[in-house]
Each structure stands twice: as C-alpha cells, then as structure tokens.
Design a protein around this motif. Structure first.
Motif, mmCIF file in Angstrom:
data_model
loop_
_atom_site.group_PDB
_atom_site.id
_atom_site.type_symbol
_atom_site.label_atom_id
_atom_site.label_comp_id
_atom_site.label_asym_id
_atom_site.label_seq_id
_atom_site.Cartn_x
_atom_site.Cartn_y
_atom_site.Cartn_z
ATOM 1 N N PRO A 103 0.822 -1.198 0.000
ATOM 2 C CA PRO A 103 0.000 0.000 0.000
ATOM 3 C C PRO A 103 0.866 1.263 0.000
ATOM 4 C CG PRO A 103 -0.060 -1.066 2.143
ATOM 5 C CD PRO A 103 0.677 -1.988 1.221
ATOM 6 N N VAL A 104 0.409 2.264 -0.725
ATOM 7 C CA VAL A 104 1.157 3.524 -0.800
ATOM 8 C C VAL A 104 0.984 4.277 0.514
ATOM 9 C CG1 VAL A 104 1.309 5.752 -1.972
ATOM 10 C CG2 VAL A 104 0.856 3.664 -3.287
ATOM 11 N N LYS A 105 2.106 4.626 1.142
ATOM 12 C CA LYS A 105 2.039 5.362 2.403
ATOM 13 C C LYS A 105 2.599 6.766 2.282
ATOM 14 C CE LYS A 105 3.376 2.917 6.098
ATOM 15 N NZ LYS A 105 4.330 1.972 6.724
ATOM 16 N N GLU A 106 3.414 6.998 1.241
ATOM 17 C CA GLU A 106 4.031 8.315 1.092
ATOM 18 C C GLU A 106 3.370 9.054 -0.070
ATOM 19 O OE1 GLU A 106 7.074 5.650 0.679
ATOM 20 O OE2 GLU A 106 8.554 6.943 1.666
ATOM 21 N N PRO A 107 2.476 9.991 0.230
ATOM 22 C CA PRO A 107 1.650 10.554 -0.833
ATOM 23 C C PRO A 107 2.391 11.432 -1.840
ATOM 24 C CG PRO A 107 1.186 11.605 1.280
ATOM 25 C CD PRO A 107 2.120 10.468 1.563
ATOM 26 N N TYR A 108 3.628 11.820 -1.557
ATOM 27 C CA TYR A 108 4.332 12.662 -2.521
ATOM 28 C C TYR A 108 5.449 11.925 -3.255
ATOM 29 C CZ TYR A 108 2.136 17.098 -1.229
ATOM 30 O OH TYR A 108 1.260 18.118 -1.038
ATOM 31 N N ASP A 109 5.613 10.630 -3.023
ATOM 32 C CA ASP A 109 6.692 9.908 -3.694
ATOM 33 C C ASP A 109 6.366 9.783 -5.183
ATOM 34 O OD1 ASP A 109 8.785 8.332 -4.453
ATOM 35 O OD2 ASP A 109 8.359 6.681 -3.059
ATOM 36 N N ARG A 110 7.254 10.296 -6.036
ATOM 37 C CA ARG A 110 6.961 10.299 -7.474
ATOM 38 C C ARG A 110 7.299 8.971 -8.138
ATOM 39 N NH1 ARG A 110 11.247 14.588 -9.996
ATOM 40 N NH2 ARG A 110 10.716 13.679 -12.008
ATOM 41 N N LEU A 111 7.995 8.099 -7.427
ATOM 42 C CA LEU A 111 8.427 6.839 -8.035
ATOM 43 C C LEU A 111 7.491 5.689 -7.674
ATOM 44 C CD1 LEU A 111 10.585 5.191 -9.582
ATOM 45 C CD2 LEU A 111 11.700 4.809 -7.381
ATOM 46 N N PHE A 112 7.046 4.968 -8.703
ATOM 47 C CA PHE A 112 6.301 3.723 -8.497
ATOM 48 C C PHE A 112 7.124 2.618 -9.134
ATOM 49 C CE2 PHE A 112 3.043 0.515 -9.214
ATOM 50 C CZ PHE A 112 2.289 0.598 -8.055
ATOM 51 N N THR A 113 7.525 1.624 -8.338
ATOM 52 C CA THR A 113 8.442 0.595 -8.829
ATOM 53 C C THR A 113 7.735 -0.746 -8.967
ATOM 54 O OG1 THR A 113 10.194 1.680 -7.580
ATOM 55 C CG2 THR A 113 10.678 -0.509 -8.423
ATOM 56 N N ILE A 114 7.966 -1.407 -10.079
ATOM 57 C CA ILE A 114 7.475 -2.778 -10.260
ATOM 58 C C ILE A 114 8.700 -3.679 -10.404
ATOM 59 C CG2 ILE A 114 6.075 -4.307 -11.712
ATOM 60 C CD1 ILE A 114 4.637 -1.659 -12.667
ATOM 61 N N ASP A 115 8.801 -4.663 -9.531
ATOM 62 C CA ASP A 115 9.948 -5.581 -9.583
ATOM 63 C C ASP A 115 9.726 -6.621 -10.663
ATOM 64 O OD1 ASP A 115 10.482 -4.174 -7.294
ATOM 65 O OD2 ASP A 115 11.169 -5.915 -6.166
ATOM 66 N N ARG A 116 10.733 -6.817 -11.487
ATOM 67 C CA ARG A 116 10.691 -7.926 -12.437
ATOM 68 C C ARG A 116 11.858 -8.840 -12.122
ATOM 69 N NH1 ARG A 116 6.560 -6.838 -15.524
ATOM 70 N NH2 ARG A 116 6.896 -8.778 -16.658
ATOM 71 N N LYS A 117 12.080 -9.848 -12.981
ATOM 72 C CA LYS A 117 13.051 -10.873 -12.602
ATOM 73 C C LYS A 117 14.456 -10.292 -12.401
ATOM 74 C CE LYS A 117 14.229 -15.635 -13.718
ATOM 75 N NZ LYS A 117 15.627 -15.477 -14.163
ATOM 76 N N ASP A 118 14.995 -9.648 -13.430
ATOM 77 C CA ASP A 118 16.345 -9.096 -13.318
ATOM 78 C C ASP A 118 16.355 -7.595 -13.537
ATOM 79 O OD1 ASP A 118 17.587 -11.672 -13.008
ATOM 80 O OD2 ASP A 118 17.112 -12.006 -15.122
#
Lengths: 438, 173
Positions: free
Chosen positions: A412-427
């Motif tokens: 869940p997003v807790k930091e409302p001003y963080d501009r980065l959204f990260t999706i983990d992939r394999k490598d």
C-alpha cells in the motif's frame, strides 16, 4: 541418500515440540487485554519516551524543504460533500504505451555489477538507490544517474550490531536523506533517527529515543523546514504523535498538540492515523484532519458517507467497504470510493479489486494502484494497474509469477508525494516516474 | 465477535490451535517462556487482523508467518512488496504425535545458531516447507533461504556426530 544430520534434525525438532509448555489457561483474556489496550492507544500505558540528543555537527541545511507543496486548503472548502457518481475505469492500456515518457526499465544491477534497490527519484534522471551487505541490510546509499549510467554521492549507512530493525523508510528532503533504525540492548528498545547529505558522506545519528520495553516502530519520516519529522506507534495501534529534530542536530521533541497525528509528507501531518492493518469502519476518516506544520492551520475533510473507512492523503481520499464479518465469496467484491478532501469529484469505481486489502493512499496523490487478477493458460496472470484520477485513464503491466503461481504486488502507498512507483521484475525494475505524467 | 461462515470464532480458533502453535513457537525459540511470549504477541496481532484474515487467508498460516517473522525480528520494514500466495485449501495438518527420537546434543547446538538460520531450519525440517514457501514466509529471497540453511547446516555438521547407539536405544526421555 538422505543426510543423517537432516534426519536427526527432523526427529529432534518433532520430539522437542512435544516438550513445549501447555498454553496459559487465561491466554484468551491476556490477548484480549493487550488488544484492547492497544486500540485505546498508548496514552494510558506507562511507557515513557525519553528523548536524547546526540551529535550536532553543523551541516548547513536550506530553510525550506525541496517540495513546493500545493495547498489543498486553497480551493473553497465545502461544508457538505458533493455526491459520489459511478465511474467505470476503461480497459487498461499497457503502461509503457500509455505513458512512454514516464516508464523505463532498468537492470537491477549498477554499472560494476552490484545489486541495488530503488528508493526514490531525486529529479528527472537521478535515482536514489540502496545497496545491501546482507539480508535486507542497507550498507550504502548512492545516486544513480539513469541517463549517464553513472553512480555518485556514496553515503555509508552504518548498522550497529545490536540493531533489530535495519535502516528503514529512507526519506528525502532539503538536500538530505533520513532513516530510522531500532536497537535492542539489555531488553530495552532504542529508536534512532539518522541522516546524511545527499552529496555523500557518512550517515549520522541525529536523535535517539529510549522506549524501554515499548514495541513502537517509526511509521513514516519526512524532511522539511530544516527538520526531520517522524511519527511512531505500535503495530495495530494508533499513532502517539509527531516528533521533530533539526537536521543539523540539536534538541529533539514532540510537535505541540500532535497526539494522534502522523506524518504524511512535508508539510502535512494527519489525524487520526490508521493502524497498520487498515482496520476501520464506516464513519472513520483516517487523516481526515490535515495540519500544515508551517502554519499550524488545520482543516477537516468533507466526505460522503460510505460503508467503510476513508483513508486520506493530501488532496484525495480513498475508501473501501469494510470487509463483511461473514465470508461472502472467495474474493471480496468492493467498489473503490474516491473523493477529494474538499468534497468535490466524488466517484465510485466498480470492477476494481483492491489489493492489497489494506487501503493505501493514492500514489503521488493522484494514481490509484490495484491488481487485476486474471488467468492465462490456467495460470494466474496478475497485472498491476494505475488509475489516473485526473484523466480517468488506466495503465497496466503484467506481474511476474513464480512457478507455484505466487507473486508479489507493490504494498500500500504510504508516502503521498513519492513520485516513483516501482514494479519488480526478474532481473530488472520498471520505474514509473509519476511526475512525468501530464 | 467476528464469526466466519463455519461459525468458527477467533476464540474457538485460539482454543483449538494454541497447543499446536505453542509447539511451533517452542521449536522456533528453544525456550518455553519465549515461546509463550511469542504466541501471545502474535495472537494480539491476529486478533486485530481477524476480520480480514478469516476472509482472505488461512488464520493458521497467517499466525505462523507472524510468529516466524516476529521471532527473527530483524528485517527492513517492508512496505513496497508483499508476497501473495495461492490460498491454501483450509486447515492445517497436525503432524503425527508419535514420539520421535530426540537428540539433546543437537537441540543444544540449535540454540547457538543465529535466529534467522534457526528459523529457516525449523520451517524446512519441522514445518516441511519448500525453500520457496520459506522465502515467502520470511519475506526474503530464495537465495537467502538457501545460503542461510547451508550456513546453519555447516555449523551443525562441524560439531555434531550421530550417536552410534541412537538407532537401537529409542532413547525415551
């Protein structure tokens, strides 16, 4: 051939388990008492927060945080909330096609081969990353220029040997990065706040709080106005208030009248704070009261009544239906409710399965993240989706799954001003720079 | 009080599962008092999460996960990622209660292991989990599970010798 040692281990563990004590006869009552006392908050408990000040080297810090925060109090406040109108999110478009300027995939290793973990974007091209010396143990923070593929600004992050929570919740502002750790010595917990200039150098302890036998953890940190702010609370309990310490060192203390408030993002703190598990019922409005740390001005959200709790960020609030006590089906079907804090633009999104079940905030105060659960060739083929409340568009990307069908979703997003959204992939990591979406 | 569709309440769950959970807590911690504390603390958390847990997940595996994570204590507070597994069907299979052979020397050697290494061994050899399941339970990578297990087994192997008469004696304790 089965190893003799592992055979003996199985047998020994199984036999020893039979030597376990019997449960206390009043176990249920004990648990219930502790549960209740946590729900009431820490006010009645004897834990005394001792504040100590450590260090005090003269780092020069700008007087105002780096973020020019919009003032959500500016639009005329409505005394009564507007209506919630039904909205159906459109078919999702692949993220990289919908917002090509914002999406980039990067290898999960730095030039030179070391693995890293993205923390946040410092600007359009510079990523703050952490490297680890062991099990989730950050040893270094680095600035990684994604265009130049160059690493600068190494910050050494020392981890004391008695740490029980390693450096967590790295937060950036005012040219600095701050984090917290928890140490345990002789049965006592000490929470420490550390900071370092982004240019590089060595992490420095700026505050330490002896919590005795308390179980509190830091919830969130933020930096602004030359100070570090943080809130603390027990897991499942309400926040006890907001603390502050100058970045340059100096006396730490509690922000006056901040009981029940917790940090959102500089300069905003909100009350009441939700518990970690996102418990809540109809009528609850987490962070419904928003206070500006610069002016002390407080405002209260005007929100429509929904059958569950509201969870507010800076401008927008998100709501889900409280899960029914009786199981109704394999998946909880609930619409997602969205409304601006000022009572405008209310809507009900259907066909969206919120996940994780903990109601988070909108990412970058603008994007609702959720999972789309689908199957492909009989296997789960989940996607992560981002719904833009400004344009109504939805971008999505498939999540990697393990052999057994399990997968990880962003929390869940807790930091409302963080501009980065990260999706983990394999490598690799898929980095979505939410600030680049117009 | 929260009730799910089988009429199972939080109370009936605790009452029926406490002994089994305490056994698990005991092999995790190696100490009866620590085991009781660990169980109590984990049940407080389960209590807070009960409405959600009975709807979404199996409470037994939920509380066992909490116990393991809490016991190892040391982890970066994760907020970005959380594992989602295929939901277990229901129920937890109680292992046989037949008296297995106890090797007090090995039990003592386990005490000397760092908590995380011990937890990995307990999940692998007591809970019979795959490395993938252990990784999800502890919120660490599979590589970390493997390296922690290997290190723990190496340490034990360096000091442990099977007692030659073990197979015959059946050593009642």
């Amino acid at each position: 051939m089965t190893d003799e040692l592992t055979e003996a281990l199985r047998a020994t563990l199984q036999a020893a388990a039979q030597d376990a004590p019997a449960p206390q006869p009043d176990l249920l009552q004990r648990v219930e008492r502790r549960h209740r006392s946590r729900r009431r908050g820490r006010a009645g408990l004897a834990a005394v927060a001792a504040l100590a000040v450590i260090g005090g080297s003269g780092a020069v810090v700008s007087a105002v945080g780096s973020k020019d925060a919009p003032d959500p109090a500016q639009p005329a406040m409505r005394a009564t909330p507007g209506p919630l109108t039904p909205a159906a999110p459109p078919e999702p478009v692949p993220l990289e096609r919908l917002w090509p300027q914002a999406v980039r995939t990067v290898p999960d290793r730095l030039p030179g081969g070391r693995r890293y973990r993205p923390i946040t974007l410092l600007d359009d091209t510079r990523l703050l990353v952490a490297t680890e010396s062991g099990f989730e143990k950050t040893d270094q923070l680095l600035t990684y220029d994604l265009d130049a593929r160059r690493v600068t600004g190494a910050i050494r992050v020392p981890v004391p040997s008695d740490a029980v929570v390693f450096p967590s919740d790295f937060s950036v502002g005012g040219g600095h990065v701050a984090w917290w750790i928890k140490r345990r010595t002789a049965g006592r917990s000490v929470i420490e706040i550390w900071a370092a200039p982004l240019g590089g150098g060595e992490g420095r302890r700026v505050a330490a709080m002896d919590r005795g036998r308390g179980q509190e953890d830091v919830r969130l940190l933020t930096i602004g106005g030359g100070k570090i702010y943080w809130s603390m609370g027990e897991w499942g309990g309400s926040p006890e208030g907001v603390y502050e310490v100058p970045l340059s060192g100096g006396p730490a203390g509690k922000v006056p009248d901040s009981a029940g408030f917790q940090v959102l993002a500089w300069p905003w703190i909100g009350a009441p704070g939700p518990s970690e598990f996102g418990e809540g019922k109809a009528g609850d409005r987490y962070h419904g009261t928003l206070r500006d740390l610069r002016t002390g001005r407080t405002q209260t959200a005007a929100l429509a009544r929904i059958p569950g709790p509201w969870n507010c960020g800076i401008t927008w609030c998100v709501g889900y239906r409280t899960p029914p006590q009786k199981r109704t089906g394999p998946e909880l079907e609930s619409p997602v409710y969205l409304q601006r804090r000022d009572g405008t633009q209310g809507r009900v999104l259907r066909g969206v399965t919120p996940f994780p079940p903990e109601p988070g905030l909108l990412a970058y105060d603008r994007f609702l993240a959720y999972t789309l659960e689908s199957r492909k060739d009989g296997r789960p083929a989940p996607k992560i989706a981002l719904y833009d409340v400004q344009t109504g568009k939805v971008g999505a990307m498939e999540l990697p799954t393990a052999k057994d069908g399990s997968y990880s979703v962003p929390g869940p997003v807790k930091e409302p001003y963080d501009r980065l959204f990260t999706i983990d992939r394999k490598d690799s990591y898929v980095l979505v720079d939410l600030a680049k979406i117009r | 009080m929260p009730v799910d569709d089988d009429g199972a309440t939080y109370e009936s769950f605790v009452t029926s599962r406490a002994q089994s959970l305490l056994r698990y807590g005991y092999v995790l911690t190696g100490d009866p008092h620590d085991a009781a504390d660990l169980l109590q603390e984990s049940l407080v958390r389960l209590r807070a999460a009960w409405p959600r847990v009975v709807n979404k997940r199996d409470p037994e595996s939920y509380v066992r996960t909490i116990m393991a994570r809490q016991h190892i204590g040391v982890w970066r507070r994760r907020r970005r990622e959380r594992p989602v597994g295929e939901l277990p069907e229901a129920g937890y299979i109680e292992r046989g209660l037949e008296r297995a052979e106890h090797d007090p020397r090995l039990w003592d050697l386990l005490t000397a292991l760092p908590r995380r290494q011990r937890a990995v061994l307990v999940l692998r050899y007591y809970e019979d989990m795959s490395d993938e399941e252990i990784a999800a339970t502890l919120g660490i990578s599979r590589g970390t599970v493997r390296s922690q297990a290997a290190r723990a087994l190496d340490k034990l192997r360096a000091q442990w010798r099977p007692s030659p008469d073990r197979a015959e004696s059946g050593s009642p304790r």
